[in-house]
Motif scaffolding. Sequence first.
Motif: not given
Length: 230
Positions: A133-137, A183-197
């Motif tokens: 769901f969320i990637i945090f750095e 790599d983040d797209k793969e990690l979140l398992g998303k088919s599209d590239t758009l995300a909220l940053n």
Amino acid sequence: MIAGSLYQRIASDIKKNILSGKYEVGTLIPTENELEKMYNVSKITVRNAVELLVSEGYLVKKSGIGTTVISNNLFNKLSKARSFSSIVDEHGDLTKKILQIKLVSPKGTPFEESGKQQVLYIKRLYSLDDKPFIIFEHYLPNVAIQNELKDLRHKSLYKILQESGQEVASFKDEFKAVNLKDDDKELLGKSDTLALNRVRRGFDRFGNLVEYSLAMYDTDKFPYEIEYEV
């Protein structure tokens, strides 16, 4: 009564007392035994409530001293915004996993010109009902590493800061829509590239930057909500 588990309701009530000034910054809140009697609950319930407020940056626990209020302005005092994670947690099982924890160069971060040779870097993955769901750095510039880095894996971000003598008194957040790296797209398992940053900067009471965090949210799984009690 605010929805949520018992410890969340107690944490919410303590938070209201902090925001209202009943528990002032720099003073101790009641002891665990006193809170148990006040709310007629178990010790573990009280501890969970206090730990929640520690993780949100309102309190700090010090052995032999007690639990001290360190901030009353992490959120708008008039609107009393609830944290996004507490909202999500009521709609499903929100879990966290440490992906990486290491010392890195500050290059490319706000600490690049600080003279720091290395900063602590932590990468975490939040999952909602077992779905990424969320990637945090997180970048922490002033953390004193006393033991092996692996020993930090089971500590919250603010526990790590607290043990290094750091405190977060205020946040500044920025949001924008971005395209994910592969790599983040793969990690979140998303088919599209758009995300909220989300870019979050945490400051101590002197205005020094003590935390810099980047987050990528898959809002297709759950919208980013801010809930207010007016």
